[in-house]
Design a protein around this motif. Structure first.
Motif, mmCIF file in Angstrom:
data_model
loop_
_atom_site.group_PDB
_atom_site.id
_atom_site.type_symbol
_atom_site.label_atom_id
_atom_site.label_comp_id
_atom_site.label_asym_id
_atom_site.label_seq_id
_atom_site.Cartn_x
_atom_site.Cartn_y
_atom_site.Cartn_z
ATOM 1 N N SER A 20 0.823 -1.199 0.000
ATOM 2 C CA SER A 20 0.000 0.000 0.000
ATOM 3 C C SER A 20 0.861 1.254 0.000
ATOM 4 O O SER A 20 0.594 2.217 -0.731
ATOM 5 C CB SER A 20 -0.927 0.003 1.222
ATOM 6 O OG SER A 20 -1.712 1.167 1.243
ATOM 7 N N LEU A 21 1.916 1.247 0.799
ATOM 8 C CA LEU A 21 2.805 2.405 0.882
ATOM 9 C C LEU A 21 3.478 2.666 -0.461
ATOM 10 O O LEU A 21 3.609 3.818 -0.886
ATOM 11 C CB LEU A 21 3.853 2.170 1.969
ATOM 12 C CG LEU A 21 4.731 3.370 2.341
ATOM 13 C CD1 LEU A 21 3.891 4.472 2.964
ATOM 14 C CD2 LEU A 21 5.830 2.938 3.310
ATOM 15 N N ALA A 22 3.894 1.604 -1.132
ATOM 16 C CA ALA A 22 4.558 1.756 -2.426
ATOM 17 C C ALA A 22 3.592 2.281 -3.490
ATOM 18 O O ALA A 22 3.973 3.061 -4.363
ATOM 19 C CB ALA A 22 5.141 0.417 -2.867
ATOM 20 N N ALA A 23 2.334 1.874 -3.405
ATOM 21 C CA ALA A 23 1.350 2.255 -4.423
ATOM 22 C C ALA A 23 0.758 3.633 -4.196
ATOM 23 O O ALA A 23 0.512 4.374 -5.159
ATOM 24 C CB ALA A 23 0.227 1.214 -4.473
ATOM 25 N N ARG A 24 0.544 4.004 -2.904
ATOM 26 C CA ARG A 24 -0.199 5.241 -2.640
ATOM 27 C C ARG A 24 0.488 6.192 -1.668
ATOM 28 O O ARG A 24 -0.082 7.225 -1.315
ATOM 29 C CB ARG A 24 -1.591 4.898 -2.105
ATOM 30 C CG ARG A 24 -2.428 4.054 -3.052
ATOM 31 C CD ARG A 24 -3.861 3.987 -2.608
ATOM 32 N NE ARG A 24 -4.030 3.279 -1.355
ATOM 33 C CZ ARG A 24 -5.150 3.276 -0.630
ATOM 34 N NH1 ARG A 24 -6.176 3.986 -1.038
ATOM 35 N NH2 ARG A 24 -5.238 2.583 0.476
ATOM 36 N N HIS A 25 1.675 5.842 -1.193
ATOM 37 C CA HIS A 25 2.435 6.674 -0.254
ATOM 38 C C HIS A 25 1.808 6.734 1.136
ATOM 39 O O HIS A 25 2.181 7.568 1.946
ATOM 40 C CB HIS A 25 2.614 8.115 -0.786
ATOM 41 C CG HIS A 25 3.267 8.178 -2.126
ATOM 42 N ND1 HIS A 25 4.585 7.819 -2.328
ATOM 43 C CD2 HIS A 25 2.779 8.532 -3.339
ATOM 44 C CE1 HIS A 25 4.887 7.960 -3.601
ATOM 45 N NE2 HIS A 25 3.810 8.379 -4.243
ATOM 46 N N PHE A 26 0.857 5.864 1.401
ATOM 47 C CA PHE A 26 0.303 5.749 2.747
ATOM 48 C C PHE A 26 -0.307 4.361 2.901
ATOM 49 O O PHE A 26 -0.551 3.650 1.914
ATOM 50 C CB PHE A 26 -0.748 6.833 3.039
ATOM 51 C CG PHE A 26 -2.074 6.624 2.354
ATOM 52 C CD1 PHE A 26 -3.091 5.902 2.964
ATOM 53 C CD2 PHE A 26 -2.316 7.168 1.100
ATOM 54 C CE1 PHE A 26 -4.319 5.706 2.345
ATOM 55 C CE2 PHE A 26 -3.537 6.979 0.462
ATOM 56 C CZ PHE A 26 -4.535 6.252 1.084
ATOM 57 N N ALA A 27 -0.548 3.972 4.136
ATOM 58 C CA ALA A 27 -1.186 2.685 4.424
ATOM 59 C C ALA A 27 -2.261 2.910 5.479
ATOM 60 O O ALA A 27 -2.092 3.731 6.388
ATOM 61 C CB ALA A 27 -0.160 1.668 4.922
ATOM 62 N N SER A 28 -3.357 2.185 5.357
ATOM 63 C CA SER A 28 -4.479 2.329 6.283
ATOM 64 C C SER A 28 -4.883 0.979 6.840
ATOM 65 O O SER A 28 -4.480 -0.072 6.328
ATOM 66 C CB SER A 28 -5.678 2.960 5.565
ATOM 67 O OG SER A 28 -6.225 2.046 4.621
ATOM 68 N N ALA A 29 -5.700 1.006 7.873
ATOM 69 C CA ALA A 29 -6.199 -0.233 8.473
ATOM 70 C C ALA A 29 -6.980 -1.048 7.453
ATOM 71 O O ALA A 29 -6.867 -2.280 7.403
ATOM 72 C CB ALA A 29 -7.081 0.099 9.676
ATOM 73 N N ILE A 30 -7.782 -0.383 6.627
ATOM 74 C CA ILE A 30 -8.555 -1.105 5.617
ATOM 75 C C ILE A 30 -7.625 -1.772 4.611
ATOM 76 O O ILE A 30 -7.859 -2.902 4.178
ATOM 77 C CB ILE A 30 -9.542 -0.158 4.917
ATOM 78 C CG1 ILE A 30 -10.642 0.264 5.907
ATOM 79 C CG2 ILE A 30 -10.168 -0.811 3.695
ATOM 80 C CD1 ILE A 30 -11.682 1.189 5.326
ATOM 81 N N ASP A 31 -6.546 -1.087 4.221
ATOM 82 C CA ASP A 31 -5.568 -1.690 3.309
ATOM 83 C C ASP A 31 -5.039 -3.006 3.884
ATOM 84 O O ASP A 31 -4.905 -4.005 3.173
ATOM 85 C CB ASP A 31 -4.386 -0.746 3.083
ATOM 86 C CG ASP A 31 -4.779 0.514 2.334
ATOM 87 O OD1 ASP A 31 -5.726 0.455 1.537
ATOM 88 O OD2 ASP A 31 -4.141 1.551 2.563
ATOM 89 N N ILE A 32 -4.734 -2.993 5.174
ATOM 90 C CA ILE A 32 -4.165 -4.181 5.817
ATOM 91 C C ILE A 32 -5.198 -5.300 5.871
ATOM 92 O O ILE A 32 -4.915 -6.446 5.504
ATOM 93 C CB ILE A 32 -3.680 -3.849 7.239
ATOM 94 C CG1 ILE A 32 -2.686 -2.690 7.206
ATOM 95 C CG2 ILE A 32 -3.062 -5.078 7.891
ATOM 96 C CD1 ILE A 32 -1.526 -2.879 6.266
#
Length: 239
Positions: A20-32
């Protein structure tokens, strides 16, 4: 896969977060939760549309395991030096009510769920733009049903279009969208201009049996916005 060969939860969480970080520069609980396979994207979408009371109800995993995954995610994000960015989540409904993540509604837990972890490599200006983008209220979605024999759960009526709510389908009159005008898909420029001029709008979709997904059919916009968008653009220097 045998229990012996199962990938540890910590590794699964990290892989999802890194992707998620690589794709959008952030990560969220939903992403995980989606990344590790505990949250079905379709269920997450129903939650965003206000059809599920809280996100945890859409996760068929032991709550203790979910808490563990979220703890591992926060620990990883902190160790990576990511920046915590609390983000607003509102429903894809005309009321735009805040979405709830947990069954308990505990404020600290809710904040933990809605915190996005942002890459420190982004400039402050880019972080601000990203925060504005992810906090933006989602587009309203109206469904063009495949069958005409549906009934509004509020008034008992029906119609050509409906909006899904938690108790069932609602007609556009009850949803407060019956004053909008339908612009069919096909004229991209006209649609963009009308959307930009309309303070209220909704995307119209229809389920495709062959592709097994909802596909965009057009846009509902305010009549004045549609009329303004249809007017020819004056030529430069014209009277």
């Amino acid at each position: 896969m045998s229990r012996k060969n199962k990938v540890p939860l910590a590794d699964r969480v990290v892989r999802s977060a890194e992707a998620s970080l690589a794709a959008r520069h952030f990560a969220s609980a939903i992403d995980i939760l989606v990344g590790i396979g505990w949250l079905d994207p379709g269920a997450a979408e129903r939650w965003r549309r206000g059809q599920v009371d809280c996100l945890e109800e859409a996760i068929p995993t032991d709550p203790a395991r979910v808490s563990e995954a979220m703890r591992l995610f926060r620990s990883w994000a902190t160790a990576q030096g990511l920046l915590a960015n609390p983000t607003e989540y509102v429903a894809r409904t005309p009321r735009r009510q805040p979405l709830r993540f947990s069954r308990s509604g505990d404020p600290a837990l809710e904040e933990s769920y809605r915190t996005h972890w942002v890459s420190p490599e982004l400039s402050e200006k880019k972080r601000e733009r990203l925060a504005e983008k992810v906090s933006r209220a989602p587009e309203l979605v109206v469904v063009q049903p495949l069958k005409a024999d549906w009934t509004c759960h509020r008034c008992g009526g029906t119609g050509d279009l409906l909006m899904m709510e938690t108790p069932g389908p609602a007609c556009l009159r009850c949803a407060g969208l019956d004053d909008l005008e339908f612009l069919p898909a096909g004229e991209a420029l006209l649609t963009r201009r009308a959307k930009a001029r309309s303070t209220r709008y909704a995307v119209v979709v229809r389920f495709s049996k062959t592709r097994r997904r909802y596909e965009r059919q057009g846009l509902l916009v305010e009549p004045q916005a549609a009329a303004d968008a249809a007017r020819p653009t004056p030529a430069p220097g014209g009277g």
